[in-house]
Enzyme design. Structure first.
Site, PDB file in Angstrom:
ATOM      1  CB  SER A 227      -0.896   0.010   1.233  1.00  0.00           C
ATOM      2  OG  SER A 227      -1.721  -1.118   1.237  1.00  0.00           O
TER       3      SER A 227
ATOM      4  NE  ARG B 294       4.043  10.380  -3.206  1.00  0.00           N
ATOM      5  CZ  ARG B 294       3.429  10.057  -4.472  1.00  0.00           C
ATOM      6  NH1 ARG B 294       4.003   9.826  -5.382  1.00  0.00           N
ATOM      7  NH2 ARG B 294       2.223   9.958  -4.389  1.00  0.00           N
TER       8      ARG B 294
ATOM      9  CG  ASP C  92      -7.032  -0.815  -0.920  1.00  0.00           C
ATOM     10  OD1 ASP C  92      -6.742  -0.194  -2.157  1.00  0.00           O
ATOM     11  OD2 ASP C  92      -7.055  -0.115  -0.042  1.00  0.00           O
TER      12      ASP C  92
HETATM   13 MG    MG Z   1      -9.696  -0.854   4.081  1.00  0.00          MG
END
Ligand code: MG
Ligand code: ADP
Length: 494
Positions: free
Chosen positions: A148, A163, A201
């Protein structure tokens, strides 16, 4: 001016009527198509190289790992092939020192060691067999890697770190392929594991829902309404005309072209940053101006959990600090001959602090049907330090909460309807159109889905077909979803 009158005026600023809705959808479709054609558009429309979604009959054992902000999660998922699955998992906190390590190896070898420990505990036979005699690669576990952080994905298991965020800072890793970094450390420990897919996600949500949803209908959209908002959906590959530009810049990626499909990560939080169609109250303007990223994520700033509480706080504060005789949170009952009213808000109230009100506050108020809004009264006392709010105060708060929450849901409907109409899904067949959703806002805000559905019925191109749109909660995108992406990726390789 009477409080009720002023509150109704402010609430009306949040109204997002049928005409707005339809204009919004048309603009969404325009930006959606623009994003498929070229790079650097408001809607990023990122190709994920996932070219198929499951229908619930898939089988096998897959691994998934998730490096979020604080924790590293490892799990294995057994797909039973009948929409059900079982899952085992472990979780460790990532040590602070590794978040700022000198070398990428330090972090990634730690991750590989956690995978090793997990295999020893839950798949010891497989692990031992490989260590002793070396299994053929067919017997390797395929792993989905939920990472993530911002990556420039250039293949199903290839993405360069752009980054670090969330307190991570390892210079050396920037620009490197994170799947490759993990694979090197897995190989160094001689584990029977192949990093098969890099997972976002929202795509995980889409896959998880597609596997668990009833029947063999495949899911069209995976959408998140949590801290932020985003969506991924199944697009026709030949509509993604910018694929050739990406290939020219990054080299030709290998992916399965036979399905004619490509899952697109829309990054719809930045829909309409130019404010062509998004509503813009004075509270939205100020929230944005004082945010860390003014002018961007403009859709997200009107829709998601991170922001709704803050919009409410600004509206309440403006009403409270109003010079006119608008008596929100002011006790005027005992003071007939006294023109100054008694302030009843604590000096250190969260009402004065940026981000002071959490969006769960809105859910509590929206849900309150008690006599004289007793629960809202208690919550105002407890969370905002308002002493003895009147019932009129509570009604005012509830009116604003409802206006802000309902606008968020109707804007959510714009993105969802844009994808449903833009993909022509309702016309393609008589099957239901399936949408998987995840996130605390859609899960807990009372009536959020009902408001979305009400909006669908007002949208040209959906109308009565709203009934054919199925919305279901899809949790665990980073476990089940990641495993399913690994499966789809491995099928391609096979
Ligand atoms: Mg979530
Ligand atoms: P994440 O986005 O990190 O995966 P969640 O889906 O739980 O996590 O979303 C967290 C967001 O949801 C926060 O912005 C929080 O304010 C909001 N939130 C938490 N509980 C509720 C609730 N009961 N009703 C509405 N929003 C909530």
């Amino acid at each position: 001016m009477a409080l009720t009158e002023e509150v109704n005026r402010v609430a009306a600023l949040f109204e997002y009527g049928p005409e707005d809705l339809n204009k919004g959808v048309k603009e969404y479709i325009r930006q959606m198509n623009e994003g498929l054609e070229k790079q650097g558009t408001m809607l990023s429309q990122i190709p994920t190289y996932v070219t198929n979604v499951p229908n619930g009959t898939e089988k096998g054992t897959y691994l998934a790992v998730d490096l979020g902000g604080t924790n590293f999660r490892v799990c294995s998922i057994v797909l039973h092939g009948n929409h059900t699955f079982s899952l085992q998992q472990s979780k460790v906190a990532v040590p602070r020192t590794l978040m700022e390590a000198k070398k990428a190896t330090d972090l990634f070898s730690f991750l590989a060691k956690q995978i090793e420990a997990f295999l020893k505990e839950h798949h010891s036979e497989h692990f031992e067999a490989h260590q002793q005699k070396g299994l053929g690669s067919k017997e390797f576990f395929d792993l989905g890697f939920t990472f993530s952080f911002p990556v420039n994905q250039i293949g199903i298991n290839k993405g360069k770190l752009m980054r670090w965020t969330k307190g991570f800072d390892i210079d050396e890793a920037i620009g490197q392929d994170v799947c490759g970094l993990l694979q090197v450390e897995i190989d160094a420990l001689n584990l029977p594991v192949r990093v098969a897919a890099l997972v976002n996600d929202t795509v995980g949500t889409l896959m998880a829902r597609s596997y668990t949803s009833p029947g063999t209908t495949k899911t069209l959209i995976g959408a998140i309404f949590g801290t932020g908002t985003n969506g991924a959906y199944v697009e026709k590959l030949d509509k993604v005309t910018k694929m050739k530009d990406i290939a020219a810049a990054e080299g030709e990626a290998s992916y399965d072209r036979s399905t004619g499909l490509m899952v697109i990560n829309s990054e719809w939080g930045s829909f309409d940053n130019a404010l062509n169609v998004l509503p813009n109250t004075p509270y939205d303007v100020d929230l944005d101006k004082e945010s860390v990223n003014p002018g961007i994520q403009m859709f997200e700033k009107r829709v998601s959990g991170m922001f709704l509480g803050e919009i409410l706080r600004r509206a309440l504060l403006a009403l409270y600090q109003n010079d006119e005789e608008v008596a929100l949170f002011k006790d005027t009952s005992s003071a007939d001959n006294d023109t100054s009213s008694t302030t009843t808000v604590a000096n250190d109230s969260a009402l004065y602090k940026q981000w002071g009100i959490d969006t769960s506050f809105l859910s509590i108020v929206e849900e309150d049907h008690s006599d004289h809004l007793r629960i809202t009264k208690q919550t105002l006392e407890l969370q905002l330090g308002v002493s003895a709010p009147s019932t009129e105060d509570c009604v005012a708060v509830k009116t604003l909460v409802h206006a802000i929450g309902k606008r968020a849901a109707r804007l959510s409907a714009v993105a969802l309807a844009g994808v449903v109409i833009g993909t022509d899904k309702l016309k393609e067949s008589d099957e239901p159109v399936d949408i998987g959703v995840d996130g605390s806002l859609v899960e807990y805000y009372p009536g959020f889905e009902d408001y979305i559905r009400e909006a669908f019925r007002e949208i040209e191109g959906i109308g009565a077909d709203e009934k054919r749109i199925r919305i279901g909660l899809a949790k665990d995108g980073s476990g089940l979803g990641a495993a399913l992406i690994a499966l789809v990726a491995a099928n391609k390789a096979a």
